[in-house]
Design an enzyme around this catalytic site. Sequence first.
Site, PDB file in Angstrom:
ATOM      1  N   GLN A 101      13.649  47.130 -27.762  1.00  0.00           N
ATOM      2  CA  GLN A 101      14.511  46.361 -28.191  1.00  0.00           C
ATOM      3  C   GLN A 101      13.980  45.101 -28.508  1.00  0.00           C
ATOM      4  OE1 GLN A 101      17.020  47.749 -24.326  1.00  0.00           O
ATOM      5  NE2 GLN A 101      18.447  47.045 -25.858  1.00  0.00           N
TER       6      GLN A 101
ATOM      7  N   HIS B 160      11.750  53.261 -20.892  1.00  0.00           N
ATOM      8  CA  HIS B 160      13.205  53.107 -21.450  1.00  0.00           C
ATOM      9  C   HIS B 160      13.812  53.489 -22.609  1.00  0.00           C
ATOM     10  CE1 HIS B 160      15.863  49.188 -20.432  1.00  0.00           C
ATOM     11  NE2 HIS B 160      16.365  49.824 -21.386  1.00  0.00           N
TER      12      HIS B 160
ATOM     13  N   ASN C 139      14.626  54.481 -16.935  1.00  0.00           N
ATOM     14  CA  ASN C 139      15.466  53.382 -17.046  1.00  0.00           C
ATOM     15  C   ASN C 139      16.595  54.449 -17.267  1.00  0.00           C
ATOM     16  OD1 ASN C 139      16.936  50.823 -17.265  1.00  0.00           O
ATOM     17  ND2 ASN C 139      17.418  52.047 -19.384  1.00  0.00           N
ATOM     18  N   GLU C 140      17.700  54.254 -16.471  1.00  0.00           N
ATOM     19  CA  GLU C 140      19.087  54.886 -16.443  1.00  0.00           C
ATOM     20  C   GLU C 140      18.811  56.459 -17.219  1.00  0.00           C
ATOM     21  OE1 GLU C 140      21.744  52.722 -19.240  1.00  0.00           O
ATOM     22  OE2 GLU C 140      21.836  51.123 -17.949  1.00  0.00           O
TER      23      GLU C 140
END
Length: 418
Positions: A19, A113, A157-158
């Site tokens: 990101q 991620h 992540n998630e």
Amino acid sequence: MHELLPDGFLFGASTSAHQIEGNNVSSDWWAFENAPGSPVTEPSGDACDSFLRWREDMDLLRSLGFDSYRFSVEWARVEPVRGRISNSAVAHYVDMVEYARRVGLEPVVTLHHFTHPLWFMTDGGWLADDALDRFQRYLDAVAPVLDAGVRTAVTINEPNILAVMHAIVRGEAELEGGLLGGLPAPHRPTAERLAAAHRLAVDHLHRRHPGVRAGWTIANQAVQSTPDGDAVADDYRRTREDWFIEQSRGDDFIGVQSYTRTIMGREGIVPVAPEVERTLTGWEYYPAALEEAVRHTAEVAPGMPIIVTENGVAVADDERRIDYTRRALRGLARAMADGIDVHGYLHWSALDNYEWGRFAPTFGLIAVDRTAFVRTPKPSAFWLGSLARRRMLVAPQAEGEAPRDDESHDAGATPATR
Ligand code: BGC
């Protein structure tokens, strides 16, 4: 409420590699964004150019008052081609960890991620027979990064969102109206694989890097229900959230990531009423979500130390970010006062960044001009950084000042919900 935070409490901000770094050209996301006819609004391109400007990001966070920084290591850079490890990429992340320590930021390092090397996905992704061996090879490759001074690592992540993404990519689920229509069910075999990969990583970290505490981070929806929606809400919560929280057994902490709530009725998701404030992602502006997420996680995983690894809001008006975060932190302080063991608060996000398909939803404490990449901290960055510097979640009110928050509103649920 105004107590000083315990020693070791992490107060910082979060990012993820894809990101912010820019030009993550060997990843599956890069290929997806740049494919002809891609559904994304715009590709990530240079993002925030943080692959080159990471020192500036860290210096800024430190000067604002933060004591920790969560960032991720990009597997697609470390192993851009199957079996070929880039020593230069590994050295890059080693430098980041060492530098963070040197300037006084605790590095919280995420190993995965959302993005993958493109080759990993084209060779079968998480469902390939040897997916776990490949992940193990990556864990071996990043050993020098972990040994450079990491004390807190997030494995994945998630996973609950990642498993949903896989269901979509496989054509087994659709997102109606983006995430606003509710999350489709996670792809079960992928979820099982991710849980196995997580166990592998935690065992590996405990064995090879005994100084590192390990956990994963779960997207929490603060699920509520209308009076006739209890059964639907329970099922939604169990499959999309609780199953993943339960997999954290044996970990050193669990990461809570919270932005908004989801209300379930008998027929499924209850749409946000038109008069209710929404953020730039279209989600309900609902700061009480964090307290609910933390309390729910503590209920499902009793005794497990919690780190808030993400919490924030995409807004154009930075005053709303301050308001949202102030309310969220009050809720967190209440949960801690009730004995919930919270070890950190990492705001999402340090920078305005690439929000998986577009740059418009600005989550950052720091604005980034995308041509010259100039960083400009917003008022919220100074405000939150000053709380971090003072080691408190809630600032004492100045004498004679009227209360700034409506506590009853902070507490959360509307009368229609429980
Ligand atoms: C993710 C971030 C994302 C943020 C806001 C989380 O789901 O971990 O990558 O940018 O939420 O949508």
